[in-house]
Design a protein around this motif. Structure first.
Motif, PDB file in Angstrom:
ATOM      1  N   ASP A 280       0.878  -1.169   0.000  1.00  0.00           N
ATOM      2  CA  ASP A 280       0.000   0.000   0.000  1.00  0.00           C
ATOM      3  C   ASP A 280       0.911   1.214   0.000  1.00  0.00           C
ATOM      4  OD1 ASP A 280      -1.932   1.896   0.257  1.00  0.00           O
ATOM      5  OD2 ASP A 280      -2.469   1.408   2.319  1.00  0.00           O
ATOM      6  N   SER A 285       1.611  -4.229   3.276  1.00  0.00           N
ATOM      7  CA  SER A 285       0.311  -4.370   3.921  1.00  0.00           C
ATOM      8  C   SER A 285      -0.366  -5.642   3.443  1.00  0.00           C
ATOM      9  CB  SER A 285      -0.583  -3.165   3.602  1.00  0.00           C
ATOM     10  OG  SER A 285      -1.895  -3.382   4.048  1.00  0.00           O
ATOM     11  N   THR A 286      -1.020  -6.335   4.360  1.00  0.00           N
ATOM     12  CA  THR A 286      -1.814  -7.514   3.972  1.00  0.00           C
ATOM     13  C   THR A 286      -3.299  -7.221   4.045  1.00  0.00           C
ATOM     14  OG1 THR A 286      -1.744  -8.320   6.265  1.00  0.00           O
ATOM     15  CG2 THR A 286      -0.035  -9.123   4.756  1.00  0.00           C
ATOM     16  N   SER A 287      -3.658  -5.963   4.300  1.00  0.00           N
ATOM     17  CA  SER A 287      -5.071  -5.634   4.488  1.00  0.00           C
ATOM     18  C   SER A 287      -5.886  -5.919   3.229  1.00  0.00           C
ATOM     19  CB  SER A 287      -5.227  -4.159   4.895  1.00  0.00           C
ATOM     20  OG  SER A 287      -4.700  -3.302   3.893  1.00  0.00           O
ATOM     21  N   GLU A 291      -8.960  -8.709   3.168  1.00  0.00           N
ATOM     22  CA  GLU A 291     -10.321  -8.406   2.734  1.00  0.00           C
ATOM     23  C   GLU A 291     -10.694  -9.265   1.528  1.00  0.00           C
ATOM     24  OE1 GLU A 291     -14.004  -6.110   2.729  1.00  0.00           O
ATOM     25  OE2 GLU A 291     -12.540  -6.858   4.171  1.00  0.00           O
TER      26      GLU A 291
END
Length: 344
Positions: A280, A285-287, A291
């Motif tokens: 990101d 980031s693994t967000s 999701e």
């Protein structure tokens, strides 16, 4: 809340001209709206579909948001002032500078803002000949703000002139990939995708390549299983353009469209394939992937397949277990793991 680069722009609003302005590669905040409300109408071009969506919700008579690799023909094509948010990929910075030079009027002003760690410190060496030497205007919030005068507009080279190519060998023959600046793995096939392709599952029905990048997984899947209904999504405009070029180059048909995660994807998939993004901006980031895992179950039909490749150190197993049951690893080379789940 404004990002650090936008905060730097905010504290320097008084040095900008009150003239229609083009924002390029803006971040996920409302700085463009704040800028426009100070009697500076803004046209914004985003390469990130989520950033575009956020700004589009705020669209007004003084703020226009567009998504793509260039402005549509219906948008104004000339500006006295252009603001660039410096990107993570230096190759994309070169593209953005060329884009700015094509949109600026003679003696128009280029503004470049970015985090110190982004590569902006060497801006003076990066600007093309169309610009006078860059001048540092401010340094705060661990960011820099530069300005540079554009001596004369320069036509933008066609998109095809920005493409790199590499080939991928498959049991069905050689495939040629087309990769634009800023797209993941722009010089060669990355090792994670290579492992994924070695374990390509049997496919049928509607198949989605999530985070399609340059379209390598999609092309190999379609060559191996010509009867599948192939769809390719990505949040990045340069990636989508790369995938379209790759598909055309290899004479493969697929539906290619932008999606913020899986939000724009319809239910009814028989398979989801992915080397999911985990960056990101400048941060890992693994967000997005987390999701993606959650929403995957909502998009898959029963008895459908879900397969991804991921860096072994990333904590996907718990999230997969939460939504699919126990995480099933079908390949592990010490650096990358391939997770495969069957939708119950």
């Amino acid at each position: 809340m404004l990002t650090a680069p936008s905060q730097l722009i905010e504290r320097n609003l008084d040095v900008f001209d009150n003239t229609p302005t083009l924002f390029l590669n803006h971040e996920d905040d409302a700085m463009a709206l704040e800028f426009a409300m100070a009697e500076r109408p803004v046209t914004a071009l985003s390469f990130d579909y989520q950033h575009h969506q956020q700004l589009q919700r705020l669209q007004s008579p003084v703020l226009f948001s567009h998504f793509g690799t260039q402005l549509p023909e219906t948008a104004p094509q000339s500006y006295e002032q252009v603001v660039i948010y410096y990107p993570k990929a230096k190759a994309l910075a070169k593209y953005l500078f060329a884009l700015a030079a094509s949109y600026l009027t003679p003696n128009g002003m280029l503004w470049v803002v970015g985090e110190n760690k982004s590569g902006i410190k060497s801006l003076a060496k990066q600007l093309p000949d169309a610009f006078a030497p860059a001048i540092k205007q401010d340094n705060a919030r661990h960011c820099l703000l530069f300005s540079a005068v554009c001596s004369a507009p320069v036509p933008m080279p066609p998109l095809k002139d920005w493409v790199n190519h590499y080939t991928v060998q498959t049991p069905q023959g050689e495939l040629s990939m087309s990769i634009l600046p800023g797209v993941f793995s722009d010089k060669r096939l990355d090792k994670g995708t290579e492992l994924f392709l070695e374990h390509l599952p049997e496919l049928k029905g509607r198949v989605l390549d999530f985070g399609c990048g340059c379209g390598v997984i999609a092309c190999v899947a379609k060559k191996a299983y010509p009867d599948i209904e192939l769809e390719c999504v990505d949040i990045n405009a340069m990636a989508l353009a790369s995938t379209k070029m790759t598909l055309e180059r290899n004479q493969i048909q697929a539906k290619v469209y932008p999606s913020n995660g899986l939000q724009q994807v319809e239910y009814g998939l028989k398979a989801i394939l992915s080397n999911p993004p985990f960056h990101d901006g400048l941060n890992t980031s693994t967000s997005v992937a987390m999701e993606f895992i959650r929403l995957s179950k909502q998009k898959l039909k029963r008895r459908s397949l879900w397969q991804i490749v991921a860096n072994g150190h990333l904590p996907y197993a718990d999230a997969i277990a939460t939504h699919f049951g126990q995480a099933r690893v079908i390949a592990d080379n010490g650096k990358f793991k391939i997770y495969q789940q069957i939708q119950s």
